[in-house]
Design an enzyme around this catalytic site. Structure first.
Site, PDB file in Angstrom:
ATOM      1  N   TYR A  48      -9.879  71.030   3.853  1.00 46.07           N
ATOM      2  CA  TYR A  48      -8.927  70.456   4.803  1.00 46.07           C
ATOM      3  C   TYR A  48      -7.526  70.457   4.227  1.00 46.07           C
ATOM      4  CZ  TYR A  48      -8.774  65.973   2.262  1.00 46.07           C
ATOM      5  OH  TYR A  48      -8.579  65.008   1.317  1.00 46.07           O
ATOM      6  N   GLU A  90      -6.220  60.708 -11.102  1.00 42.50           N
ATOM      7  CA  GLU A  90      -5.399  60.614  -9.887  1.00 42.50           C
ATOM      8  C   GLU A  90      -5.976  59.515  -9.021  1.00 42.50           C
ATOM      9  OE1 GLU A  90      -5.755  64.056  -7.274  1.00 42.50           O
ATOM     10  OE2 GLU A  90      -7.834  64.363  -7.924  1.00 42.50           O
ATOM     11  N   LYS A 114      -9.581  71.330  -2.079  1.00 37.92           N
ATOM     12  CA  LYS A 114      -9.418  70.184  -1.164  1.00 37.92           C
ATOM     13  C   LYS A 114     -10.579  70.170  -0.169  1.00 37.92           C
ATOM     14  CE  LYS A 114      -5.714  67.767   1.345  1.00 37.92           C
ATOM     15  NZ  LYS A 114      -5.803  66.460   0.696  1.00 37.92           N
ATOM     16  N   LEU A 120      -6.464  67.196  -7.819  1.00 42.61           N
ATOM     17  CA  LEU A 120      -5.916  68.004  -6.735  1.00 42.61           C
ATOM     18  C   LEU A 120      -4.454  68.318  -7.058  1.00 42.61           C
ATOM     19  CD1 LEU A 120      -6.638  69.112  -3.855  1.00 42.61           C
ATOM     20  CD2 LEU A 120      -5.292  67.203  -2.996  1.00 42.61           C
TER      21      LEU A 120
END
Ligand code: PLP
Length: 287
Positions: free
Chosen positions: A33, A182, A149, A207
């Protein structure tokens, strides 16, 4: 006006929008996505998000469902039909529909493409940024390809729920060496005790945030040095400032970690300035 979704070539009322129960995105999270912030009805950081989409798809061997140019037109048409000016555009591409079997379908299926658009209350976001938000820390428990992702976000869902239950808005994953990787849906930054900007490097299992990338550009232009070096929760607590970045949060000051204040527990001047500079840049370059 009800929301309009795009599903496999058609714009449909979102309440009626559906995909097959044998869609591989639904059954295996075999899908990727992208999320774009919208400023004045335009897509923020277009190049970065398209490049990452192509990379994510390539890494799991799904073909781009249409050219970048065609996809841009469809995304913009989705925005237009929803009459959203300030908001978010969500795009999901799965490997398509096939009888349930783990390996890729023997007969290739067309990828499923879904697009939704949602409005964001920018005044409320600005008020939240002016106050700052809290984060919690949680052990890193995701797979080794967080650079893709993918919609396989269960660890992120659980971490962000844990954050919500603690009255925080984000969870920072902490790896086995004690370093923050993250957030559940954002990249993590501090202005350390020496005043240096720090964020995790992208060789780590994180990411490659598009907002992060644009902000690195902004920082370079401002002559701000950035140290892409890992930091621990204790570094964050000893830091002058902290913030998170993402298409949803933009640049959002963090004022506490695990309930303990960073600095004076207020948004820092650099994070506040960088939020303004990022938004200016995103507006100027939106497509
Ligand atoms: N890290 C994770 C795990 C995310 O899910 C996101 C955004 O959804 C980000 C970082 C920030 O990425 P971007 O700036 O491209 O939105």
């Amino acid at each position: 006006m009800g929301r309009i979704a795009y599903v496999n070539g058609r714009f449909v009322p979102q309440s009626d929008a559906c995909v097959s129960i044998e869609d591989r995105g639904y059954q295996f999270a075999d899908a990727v996505y992208e999320v774009w912030a919208l400023f004045g009805g335009k897509l923020a950081d277009p190049e970065g998000h398209f490049a990452r989409l192509e990379r994510s798809l390539g890494e799991i061997a799904i073909a781009m469902p249409m050219s970048r140019r065609a996809l841009t037109l469809v995304l913009k048409e989705a925005v237009r039909r929803n009459r959203v000016s300030e908001g978010l555009v969500y795009l999901q591409v799965s490997r398509g529909v096939a009888p349930r079997d783990h390996p890729f379908p023997k007969t290739p299926t067309p990828p499923s493409v879904v697009i939704t658009v949602s409005a964001v209350d920018r005044a409320a976001s600005e008020a939240r940024a002016a106050k700052g938000v809290g984060v919690i820390t949680t052990p890193e428990n995701r797979w080794g390809r967080c650079d893709i992702k993918t919609v396989g976000l269960l660890p992120n869902v659980l971490a962000k729920q844990k954050a919500r239950e603690a009255g925080a808005v984000e969870a920072w994953f902490v790896d086995e060496l004690g370093f923050i990787t993250e957030g559940g849906s954002s990249n993590a930054w501090i202005v350390d005790a020496e005043g240096r900007l720090r964020t995790r490097d992208t060789n780590a299992n994180i990411l490659r945030g598009v907002t992060r990338l644009t902000l690195l550009d902004v920082m370079r232009e401002e002559g701000l040095e950035v140290d892409e070096r890992p930091f621990t929760p204790s570094d964050a607590l000893a830091a002058r400032e902290a913030f998170i970045t993402g298409a949803g949060s933009l640049v959002l000051p963090v004022v506490s970690v695990d309930g303990k204040p960073i600095g004076e527990g207020r948004p820092g001047p650099l994070a506040t300035r960088l939020r303004r500079l990022y938004i200016e840049r995103a507006k100027a370059t939106a497509l």
